[in-house]
Design a protein around this motif. Structure first.
Motif, mmCIF file in Angstrom:
data_model
loop_
_atom_site.group_PDB
_atom_site.id
_atom_site.type_symbol
_atom_site.label_atom_id
_atom_site.label_comp_id
_atom_site.label_asym_id
_atom_site.label_seq_id
_atom_site.Cartn_x
_atom_site.Cartn_y
_atom_site.Cartn_z
ATOM 1 N N LEU A 224 33.436 21.959 46.088
ATOM 2 C CA LEU A 224 32.975 21.865 44.676
ATOM 3 C C LEU A 224 34.195 20.914 43.924
ATOM 4 O O LEU A 224 35.116 21.514 43.713
ATOM 5 N N ASP A 225 33.648 19.527 43.908
ATOM 6 C CA ASP A 225 34.673 18.907 43.077
ATOM 7 C C ASP A 225 34.011 18.396 41.678
ATOM 8 O O ASP A 225 32.660 18.554 41.465
ATOM 9 N N ASN A 226 34.627 17.976 40.651
ATOM 10 C CA ASN A 226 34.324 17.338 39.622
ATOM 11 C C ASN A 226 33.480 18.467 38.855
ATOM 12 O O ASN A 226 32.343 18.311 38.183
ATOM 13 N N ALA A 227 33.879 19.630 38.804
ATOM 14 C CA ALA A 227 33.111 20.635 38.265
ATOM 15 C C ALA A 227 33.973 21.752 37.888
ATOM 16 O O ALA A 227 35.198 22.106 38.064
ATOM 17 N N PHE A 228 33.507 22.523 36.731
ATOM 18 C CA PHE A 228 34.210 23.557 36.210
ATOM 19 C C PHE A 228 33.311 25.027 36.684
ATOM 20 O O PHE A 228 32.174 25.109 36.608
ATOM 21 N N VAL A 229 33.912 25.816 37.623
ATOM 22 C CA VAL A 229 33.473 26.740 38.463
ATOM 23 C C VAL A 229 33.540 27.981 38.132
ATOM 24 O O VAL A 229 34.946 28.429 37.854
ATOM 25 N N ILE A 230 32.790 28.886 37.470
ATOM 26 C CA ILE A 230 33.162 30.261 37.133
ATOM 27 C C ILE A 230 32.534 31.249 38.053
ATOM 28 O O ILE A 230 31.358 31.289 38.559
ATOM 29 N N LEU A 231 33.375 32.117 38.646
ATOM 30 C CA LEU A 231 32.953 33.215 39.400
ATOM 31 C C LEU A 231 33.097 34.549 38.452
ATOM 32 O O LEU A 231 34.211 34.910 38.046
ATOM 33 N N ASP A 232 31.865 35.002 38.072
ATOM 34 C CA ASP A 232 31.826 36.149 37.559
ATOM 35 C C ASP A 232 31.645 37.838 38.171
ATOM 36 O O ASP A 232 31.282 37.448 39.424
ATOM 37 N N GLU A 233 31.983 38.672 37.717
ATOM 38 C CA GLU A 233 31.891 40.028 38.320
ATOM 39 C C GLU A 233 32.666 39.751 39.719
ATOM 40 O O GLU A 233 32.238 40.113 40.683
ATOM 41 N N ALA A 234 33.957 39.273 39.671
ATOM 42 C CA ALA A 234 34.729 39.146 40.973
ATOM 43 C C ALA A 234 35.040 40.379 41.430
ATOM 44 O O ALA A 234 35.452 40.339 42.745
ATOM 45 N N GLN A 235 35.075 41.221 40.784
ATOM 46 C CA GLN A 235 35.558 42.716 41.467
ATOM 47 C C GLN A 235 34.529 43.028 42.607
ATOM 48 O O GLN A 235 35.084 44.053 43.417
ATOM 49 N N ASN A 236 33.517 42.479 42.538
ATOM 50 C CA ASN A 236 32.501 42.826 43.667
ATOM 51 C C ASN A 236 32.358 41.853 44.702
ATOM 52 O O ASN A 236 31.461 42.001 45.470
ATOM 53 N N THR A 237 33.377 41.097 44.721
ATOM 54 C CA THR A 237 33.546 40.282 45.874
ATOM 55 C C THR A 237 34.343 41.116 47.088
ATOM 56 O O THR A 237 35.206 42.076 46.841
ATOM 57 N N THR A 238 33.968 40.642 48.476
ATOM 58 C CA THR A 238 34.588 41.271 49.575
ATOM 59 C C THR A 238 35.884 40.212 49.778
ATOM 60 O O THR A 238 36.052 39.407 49.287
ATOM 61 N N HIS A 239 36.902 40.541 50.509
ATOM 62 C CA HIS A 239 37.912 39.666 51.032
ATOM 63 C C HIS A 239 37.110 38.471 51.739
ATOM 64 O O HIS A 239 37.718 37.477 51.393
ATOM 65 N N ALA A 240 36.369 38.751 52.432
ATOM 66 C CA ALA A 240 35.675 37.210 52.980
ATOM 67 C C ALA A 240 35.268 36.488 52.003
ATOM 68 O O ALA A 240 35.060 35.221 51.920
ATOM 69 N N GLN A 241 34.255 36.939 51.150
ATOM 70 C CA GLN A 241 33.817 36.386 49.898
ATOM 71 C C GLN A 241 34.695 35.471 49.113
ATOM 72 O O GLN A 241 34.606 34.460 48.695
ATOM 73 N N MET A 242 35.889 36.331 48.585
ATOM 74 C CA MET A 242 36.663 35.609 47.812
ATOM 75 C C MET A 242 37.542 34.702 48.216
ATOM 76 O O MET A 242 37.703 33.680 47.884
ATOM 77 N N LYS A 243 38.006 34.961 49.629
ATOM 78 C CA LYS A 243 38.590 33.576 50.287
ATOM 79 C C LYS A 243 37.734 32.564 50.551
ATOM 80 O O LYS A 243 38.029 31.497 50.205
#
Length: 317
Positions: A224-243
């Motif tokens: 993901l380049d040249n982008a503004f990226v927002i991860l919302d509701e990040a508390q619901n990610t797992t270890h693998a998803q966040m990494k």
């Protein structure tokens, strides 16, 4: 007994005092040892000199807030009366200005000290975590920053994502294809965008991929380049998803990760990727973590009371 007289100029007393003087009642509640009388465009305050000085300083904060936002409600009054006044005064002028001119001339601004800290953090750092309870403006402020970056050609696209965790509901039983199943789940992101981008232009951006709204699974394998990226509701990610998400960062990218550790919908056996990331990355240079709290709540005044009520039982679990 000492007396302080304040005269309102260039401000409507009716709007500033509130319906049935409800804003004055809040001042009386906060300064119970002072006698406060509001008549016409004047406020007379009686009491000890030290308390009058404090009242005068706080009242200046209220009038400055009203001049900036053209409104004064219970949330902002309580926040200004309880906060460190210097924080409000010293907040950077840059972060206090309009982020986006929204639909129908709506001015989108950061409205609290911590929201302005979030704006400053996003300007100074490429990866920012915004952590706090519901209603503190994490998503809304983040989307405003993303739209601002797009309009100013700092980035070429906006990417908004959420982990598709089913909070007590089963997406599989919803009608329609995958997009139709997920669109309602992504609704808060659409709602924020609709406040900031005209309908026709928003449809165009969504169709040509300038703005992409997708679940976390769609991020895998991408850079993901040249982008503004927002991860919302990040508390619901797992270890693998966040990494996986954090390692998607490409050139000229801004990453904003929003979450509320108090609203985790993951199965009990899974550790929240957000909680883990906050521990692992807290000392990494170039990453900022901004904590928002109930003083930043800008929804209905009852939301703050609900958050406070739940704190007790959550701390005991």
């Amino acid at each position: 007994m000492n007396e302080l007289i304040i005269e309102l100029t260039d401000i409507s007393p009716r709007e500033f005092f509130g319906q049935n003087n409800e804003n004055i009642d809040l001042l009386k509640k906060h300064f119970p040892k002072l006698k406060i009388v509001a008549r016409g465009n004047k406020i007379k305050v009686y009491g000890d000199e030290d308390l009058l000085d404090e009242f005068d300083r706080r009242f200046d904060l209220l009038t400055s807030h009203y001049a900036k936002y053209n409104k004064l409600d219970e949330n902002s009054i309580e926040r200004l009366l309880a906060s460190n006044g210097q924080e409000e005064i010293q907040s950077s002028e840059i972060s206090g200005e309009v982020l986006v001119h929204g639909v129908s001339g709506r001015l989108i601004k950061a409205q609290t000290v911590n929201q302005r800290r979030l704006v400053d953090a996003a300007r100074n750092s490429d990866m920012v975590f915004a952590v706090g309870p519901a209603g503190t403006g994490k998503t809304y402020t983040g989307v405003a920053l993303a739209v601002k970056a797009l309009k100013e050609k700092q980035v070429k696209r906006i990417i908004l994502t959420r982990p598709a965790v089913e909070a007590g509901e089963n997406l599989g039983f919803l009608p329609g294809d995958l997009k139709e199943k997920l669109d309602p789940y992504m609704q808060p992101l659409y709602d924020a965008l609709r406040d900031m981008i005209a309908p026709e232009k928003l449809v165009h951006y969504l169709e040509n991929g300038t703005i992409q709204i997708a679940p976390m699974a769609f991020m895998r394998g991408r850079t993901l380049d040249n982008a503004f990226v927002i991860l919302d509701e990040a508390q619901n990610t797992t270890h693998a998803q966040m990494k996986m998400f954090l390692t998607r960062m490409g050139k000229n990218a801004k990453f904003l990760i929003n979450g509320d550790p108090g609203q985790i919908d993951l199965p009990r056996r899974l550790i929240s990727g957000l909680k883990e990331a906050l521990l692992v990355l807290q000392n990494v240079e170039g990453i900022e973590i901004i904590y928002l709290d109930d003083k930043d709540v800008i929804r209905h005044k009852l939301v703050k009371k609900v958050i406070e009520a739940y704190k007790g039982i959550e701390h005991n679990n």
